[in-house]
Design an enzyme around this catalytic site. Sequence first.
Site, PDB file in Angstrom:
ATOM      1  N   ALA A  61       0.851  -1.195   0.000  1.00 29.97           N
ATOM      2  CA  ALA A  61       0.000   0.000   0.000  1.00 29.97           C
ATOM      3  C   ALA A  61       0.884   1.242   0.000  1.00 29.97           C
ATOM      4  CB  ALA A  61      -0.886  -0.006   1.229  1.00 29.97           C
ATOM      5  N   GLU A 103      -0.420  -9.447  -0.712  1.00 29.82           N
ATOM      6  CA  GLU A 103      -1.864  -9.739  -0.652  1.00 29.82           C
ATOM      7  C   GLU A 103      -2.463  -9.813  -2.064  1.00 29.82           C
ATOM      8  OE1 GLU A 103      -2.464  -6.510   2.235  1.00 29.82           O
ATOM      9  OE2 GLU A 103      -3.640  -7.955   3.384  1.00 29.82           O
TER      10      GLU A 103
HETATM   11  N1  COA Z   1       4.565   3.438   0.123  1.00 20.44           N
HETATM   12  C1  COA Z   1       5.062   4.637  -0.187  1.00 20.44           C
HETATM   13  N2  COA Z   1       6.385   4.875  -0.316  1.00 20.44           N
HETATM   14  C2  COA Z   1       7.210   3.839  -0.146  1.00 20.44           C
HETATM   15  C3  COA Z   1       6.758   2.551   0.176  1.00 20.44           C
HETATM   16  C4  COA Z   1       5.365   2.370   0.318  1.00 20.44           C
HETATM   17  N3  COA Z   1       4.843   1.183   0.596  1.00 20.44           N
HETATM   18  N4  COA Z   1       7.817   1.738   0.304  1.00 20.44           N
HETATM   19  C5  COA Z   1       8.891   2.485   0.047  1.00 20.44           C
HETATM   20  N5  COA Z   1       8.539   3.751  -0.214  1.00 20.44           N
HETATM   21  C6  COA Z   1       9.404   4.880  -0.574  1.00 20.44           C
HETATM   22  C7  COA Z   1      10.310   5.277   0.580  1.00 20.44           C
HETATM   23  O1  COA Z   1       9.677   6.199   1.437  1.00 20.44           O
HETATM   24  C8  COA Z   1      11.484   5.882  -0.153  1.00 20.44           C
HETATM   25  O2  COA Z   1      11.111   7.192  -0.510  1.00 20.44           O
HETATM   26  P1  COA Z   1      12.213   8.371  -0.539  1.00 20.44           P
HETATM   27  O3  COA Z   1      13.212   7.959  -1.565  1.00 20.44           O
HETATM   28  O4  COA Z   1      11.408   9.573  -0.884  1.00 20.44           O
HETATM   29  O5  COA Z   1      12.790   8.428   0.854  1.00 20.44           O
HETATM   30  C9  COA Z   1      11.573   5.057  -1.430  1.00 20.44           C
HETATM   31  O6  COA Z   1      10.294   4.428  -1.571  1.00 20.44           O
HETATM   32  C10 COA Z   1      12.626   3.978  -1.405  1.00 20.44           C
HETATM   33  O7  COA Z   1      12.469   3.238  -0.197  1.00 20.44           O
HETATM   34  P2  COA Z   1      13.721   2.794   0.668  1.00 20.44           P
HETATM   35  O8  COA Z   1      13.176   2.176   1.905  1.00 20.44           O
HETATM   36  O9  COA Z   1      14.658   3.923   0.818  1.00 20.44           O
HETATM   37  O10 COA Z   1      14.377   1.706  -0.286  1.00 20.44           O
HETATM   38  P3  COA Z   1      14.924   0.271   0.073  1.00 20.44           P
HETATM   39  O11 COA Z   1      15.301  -0.334  -1.208  1.00 20.44           O
HETATM   40  O12 COA Z   1      15.939   0.354   1.155  1.00 20.44           O
HETATM   41  O13 COA Z   1      13.679  -0.548   0.683  1.00 20.44           O
HETATM   42  C11 COA Z   1      11.443  -1.420   0.819  1.00 20.44           C
HETATM   43  C12 COA Z   1      12.551  -0.824  -0.087  1.00 20.44           C
HETATM   44  C13 COA Z   1      10.212  -1.587  -0.027  1.00 20.44           C
HETATM   45  C14 COA Z   1      11.916  -2.787   1.363  1.00 20.44           C
HETATM   46  C15 COA Z   1      11.172  -0.495   2.006  1.00 20.44           C
HETATM   47  O14 COA Z   1      10.957   0.804   1.525  1.00 20.44           O
HETATM   48  C16 COA Z   1       9.964  -0.890   2.806  1.00 20.44           C
HETATM   49  O15 COA Z   1      10.075  -1.694   3.711  1.00 20.44           O
HETATM   50  N6  COA Z   1       8.809  -0.288   2.488  1.00 20.44           N
HETATM   51  C17 COA Z   1       7.597  -0.519   3.241  1.00 20.44           C
HETATM   52  C18 COA Z   1       6.921  -1.781   2.794  1.00 20.44           C
HETATM   53  C19 COA Z   1       5.648  -1.953   3.575  1.00 20.44           C
HETATM   54  O16 COA Z   1       5.619  -1.910   4.773  1.00 20.44           O
HETATM   55  N7  COA Z   1       4.575  -2.191   2.847  1.00 20.44           N
HETATM   56  C20 COA Z   1       3.307  -2.349   3.466  1.00 20.44           C
HETATM   57  C21 COA Z   1       2.601  -1.042   3.543  1.00 20.44           C
HETATM   58  S1  COA Z   1       1.168  -1.175   4.535  1.00 20.44           S
END
Ligand code: COA
Length: 719
Positions: A61, A103
């Site tokens: 999401a 999901e």
């Molecule tokens: N929604 C919105 N933005 C997101 C996102 C999400 N689900 N997941 C990542 N981003 C954004 C981050 O805020 C970051 O933005 P920025 O560059 O402006 O700071 C960018 O994407 C890159 O994320 P980052 O965490 O820096 O990269 P990464 O490669 O180290 O990790 C993920 C990638 C996806 C593993 C990590 O971002 C993450 O754990 N995201 C959350 C996933 C999550 O919890 N999903 C369920 C949502 S309910």
Amino acid sequence: MAQYSRVSGSVGLISLKNPPVNALSAVVRQGIVDTVQRALSDPKVKSVVICGQNGIFCGGADIKEFGTTMSGPPLVPMIHAIEAADKPVVAAIEGLALGGGLELALGCHYRIAHSKARLGLPEVSLGLLPAAGGTQRLPRLIGVPAALDLITTGRHVTAAEALKLGIVDQVTDHNTVDAAVKFALSVKEHSLNARRISNNLCPPPSDLDALFDGAMQRVRQTAHGAVAPVACVQAVRAAATMPYTQGMEREKELMATLFTSGQARALQYCFFAQRAVGRWSMPSGARWDTSKPRPIHKAAVIGLGTMGRGITVALAQTGLSVVAVETQEKQLMEAKQAVSGMLERGAKRRGVAPVLDLVSYNCNLQAVADADLVIEAVFEDMALKKKLFQQLSAVCKPGTLLCTNTSALDIDHLASQTRNPELVVGMHFFAPAHVMKLLEVVYGSCSSPQAVATAMQLGKKMGKVSVAVGNCRGFVGNRMLKPYMEHAFFLLEDGATPELVDQVLEEFGFAMGMFRMSDLSGLDVGWRIRKEDGLAQPGMALGQAARVRQGRRYSPLADLLCEQGRFGQKTGMGWYQYDKPGGRASRPDPWLHSFLEEYRARHGLVARRIDHQEVLERCLYTLINEGFRILEDGIAAGPEDIDIIYVFGYGWPRHRGGPMFYAGMVGLERVLERLEHYHQAHPDVPYLQPCNLLRRLVASGSPPIHRWREVIKKVHSQL
Ligand code: COA
């Protein structure tokens, strides 16, 4: 958005596009709804593949949408429509399938993953649960115990583990979309009933009640007051005990409570704050995006005590070649054995080969001559470090970055011993350095932006959360810790016990209360610093003057314990009693209670009943007040920096967002009013005097935390 094409004659290919992680924003959800509809209504299409662009299936999401008015089609009916489709739908999982992304994949009839993909339902770490059917489909697919593990911890699994658990049907080393299209062609005639996960029952566990009672007990023990893990267990229980439709209702109900909770806000704030600290800036205007780090090929570590060993391991694990220096041969050999053991254990845990060859050991400082970066981790003694910096300045090749792993000493003072003070920065690691995630990168008045950028980038490579901070006694973390600890001692003088203070802090969510923590890290550490600062000397703790030092209230309680050899766990006694020196099981100590009574009697202090609220407010608000001073002084660029330091380095409960976020949640006006109240009651404690910035923020109408920087800027411009 989602792009659509028809490939291999009869496969509808839907490709999610929303860089960087293809989060399921309103536009993407609308795109999926439209393209699925198109594929299902096209008679030439016999099966469908859903994939993500740029090597990532979907990061879940869109977290940025939380807290805003949601628009666009909701996830649950969208996933239902996919599951109900009469043509096979295959998810082609590359890179990541997290949260709503997984999901969505669970709503598909088949899942093919690339061998390097990672999958998981991490919503719990954002204070939520997987509410697009994740808590209902995953247990039906892989069984209750495995689903409970994944959903309550939020951990990611590799494609290999996902295959073993039954989350995916196939893993490929080749092009995932090609493999998925081939697979889709092969199953186009298959019946889909059994592939619709929501049609199935959970594999029944043998003793359902015992399983869920055990799970609930485990999450309550580890959650330290966080509510999302508890709700996750409740939702999975619904999957195991209710028909799918009712289970979905329960999932929705539990999510509704979590979604608007303060804990979810705090955890989502932490998510963004952790990323924001990487976009550092210095008062000079230098910034992360305009400062280029230097390449580092070879690093050196000097001083192989606990910290030096941990730093060596952390550096080698990034693939850097490291020269480890300790001047005494015997200590060098001991360190070599310890570092090798740590590297071997770490490699075994991560299932990779140990990198013992990357570390060379030497007794001679000359060995660091060709290193690109040196981190000194010798004993915390200014004279010793000064001498070492003079030597390093003479020995190292031009351009070598010189870093000090000090927890409090003046970076400028050390830099002034070198020929190139612009190449000196602090790298404050936390013990054990190869495990703890926090790194404070401390810039002095001469540190170049390039030196800071290099240290920040190296921290990131080591898997640390690096925060750039200014130079002052204790930097950010330890500077704030000082008034907090002192205040805990004052509470003992006023009538509290270590057990009471720790209980209150642990109920707040700290993994360990202040006194238990102090026993663990050793009381002698602080005693040595207080002696260096002229605050503690044997005999000083006697007489009436004992409780006033350098013109303000002082508590010599910790010094008195040290004088008795009570250094904490390592000596088997400190603020608590332990079964043996080095033992971990603590008990309240009757000796300490009588010692406190005698101490109060000697100093004419009358013990009074202190309630939980007073303990919490006095400990936390002094810490927070110092945080405001740090912002006012420009030592931290913003409240996010302080909060991340406390969450990653000092055990502050993440679901409370960090001290500055917590202050905002309590209400800045309330924090100010309580500080004023306690300062009036304890005028001899200057830390309690509310900081000017806090007053300014309250006077500006207590803006939300993301707008504090505007007020901070105004305060700075007036200084
Ligand atoms: N929604 C919105 N933005 C997101 C996102 C999400 N689900 N997941 C990542 N981003 C954004 C981050 O805020 C970051 O933005 P920025 O560059 O402006 O700071 C960018 O994407 C890159 O994320 P980052 O965490 O820096 O990269 P990464 O490669 O180290 O990790 C993920 C990638 C996806 C593993 C990590 O971002 C993450 O754990 N995201 C959350 C996933 C999550 O919890 N999903 C369920 C949502 S309910």
